[in-house]
Write a protein that holds these residues in place. Sequence first.
Motif, short mmCIF file in Angstrom:
data_model
loop_
_atom_site.label_atom_id
_atom_site.label_comp_id
_atom_site.label_asym_id
_atom_site.label_seq_id
_atom_site.Cartn_x
_atom_site.Cartn_y
_atom_site.Cartn_z
N ALA A 145 0.82 -1.21 0.00
CA ALA A 145 0.00 0.00 0.00
C ALA A 145 0.87 1.27 0.00
CB ALA A 145 -0.92 0.01 1.21
N THR A 146 1.92 1.29 0.80
CA THR A 146 2.77 2.49 0.85
C THR A 146 3.50 2.68 -0.46
OG1 THR A 146 4.52 1.19 1.88
CG2 THR A 146 3.07 2.41 3.35
N LYS A 147 3.92 1.58 -1.08
CA LYS A 147 4.60 1.70 -2.38
C LYS A 147 3.67 2.23 -3.44
CE LYS A 147 8.08 -1.85 -1.56
NZ LYS A 147 8.64 -3.13 -2.00
N VAL A 148 2.43 1.77 -3.42
CA VAL A 148 1.46 2.23 -4.41
C VAL A 148 1.17 3.71 -4.20
CG1 VAL A 148 -0.95 2.01 -5.15
CG2 VAL A 148 0.43 -0.03 -4.76
N LYS A 149 1.02 4.13 -2.94
CA LYS A 149 0.76 5.54 -2.66
C LYS A 149 1.90 6.42 -3.15
CE LYS A 149 -2.16 4.85 1.40
NZ LYS A 149 -2.26 4.99 2.85
N ALA A 150 3.12 5.97 -2.91
CA ALA A 150 4.28 6.74 -3.35
C ALA A 150 4.31 6.85 -4.87
CB ALA A 150 5.57 6.11 -2.84
N ALA A 151 3.99 5.76 -5.56
CA ALA A 151 3.99 5.78 -7.02
C ALA A 151 2.92 6.72 -7.55
CB ALA A 151 3.77 4.36 -7.55
N GLY B 101 2.64 14.25 -9.49
CA GLY B 101 3.59 15.35 -9.58
C GLY B 101 4.07 15.56 -10.99
N LYS B 102 4.34 14.46 -11.70
CA LYS B 102 4.80 14.57 -13.08
C LYS B 102 3.72 15.18 -13.97
CE LYS B 102 8.19 10.85 -13.16
NZ LYS B 102 8.55 9.54 -13.73
N GLU B 103 2.47 14.77 -13.76
CA GLU B 103 1.38 15.32 -14.57
C GLU B 103 1.21 16.81 -14.32
OE1 GLU B 103 -2.19 13.12 -13.91
OE2 GLU B 103 -1.33 11.25 -14.63
N GLU B 104 1.32 17.22 -13.05
CA GLU B 104 1.19 18.64 -12.73
C GLU B 104 2.30 19.46 -13.38
OE1 GLU B 104 1.08 18.94 -8.52
OE2 GLU B 104 -0.90 18.03 -8.35
N LYS B 105 3.51 18.91 -13.38
CA LYS B 105 4.62 19.62 -14.00
C LYS B 105 4.39 19.76 -15.50
CE LYS B 105 8.25 18.49 -10.68
NZ LYS B 105 9.52 17.78 -10.47
N LYS B 106 3.88 18.70 -16.13
CA LYS B 106 3.61 18.77 -17.57
C LYS B 106 2.56 19.84 -17.86
CE LYS B 106 4.76 14.04 -18.90
NZ LYS B 106 4.23 12.75 -19.40
N GLU B 107 1.51 19.87 -17.04
CA GLU B 107 0.45 20.86 -17.24
C GLU B 107 1.00 22.28 -17.07
OE1 GLU B 107 -2.66 19.86 -14.53
OE2 GLU B 107 -3.20 18.03 -15.60
#
Length: 130
Positions: A71-77, A83-89
């Motif tokens: 669960a923690t790994k999925v949340k981090a991913a 974050g990447k999508e926000e940067k692209k936008e």
Amino acid sequence: MAREGTRSATGNSKPRVFQTVDTAPAIRRTNKPKVKKSPTTGTKPSVKKAAAKPTGVTKKKPAASKKEGVATKVKAAVKKAEGKEEKKEEKTEDKKEEKTEEKAEKAEKVEKVKKVMIHHSMSRGISLLT
């Protein structure tokens, strides 16, 4: 029979000195605090000295790491992907703003050039509006 290319012939006639490796066990010297004998007649409690600090390089033990579950790994991913999508936008919005600013600047320059051309043509008696 000596070879022709000896060390003395090449100018390196200095004797070769090889370093010897010391294989003796290392002597460890530690400072042990001396214990003073307290008089038996007094009833005062004895004060203990703090232990001597170790000399040399001491490594700190890392704190116990938390066990990561799925669960923690999925949340981090997911956070990373968001974050990447926000940067692209943000980048695309910035590019759009820059393009609109450039277009506005170009339009202003064109208008200035047209005014200058019209002014020069009128001063010469040529009509560019037809």
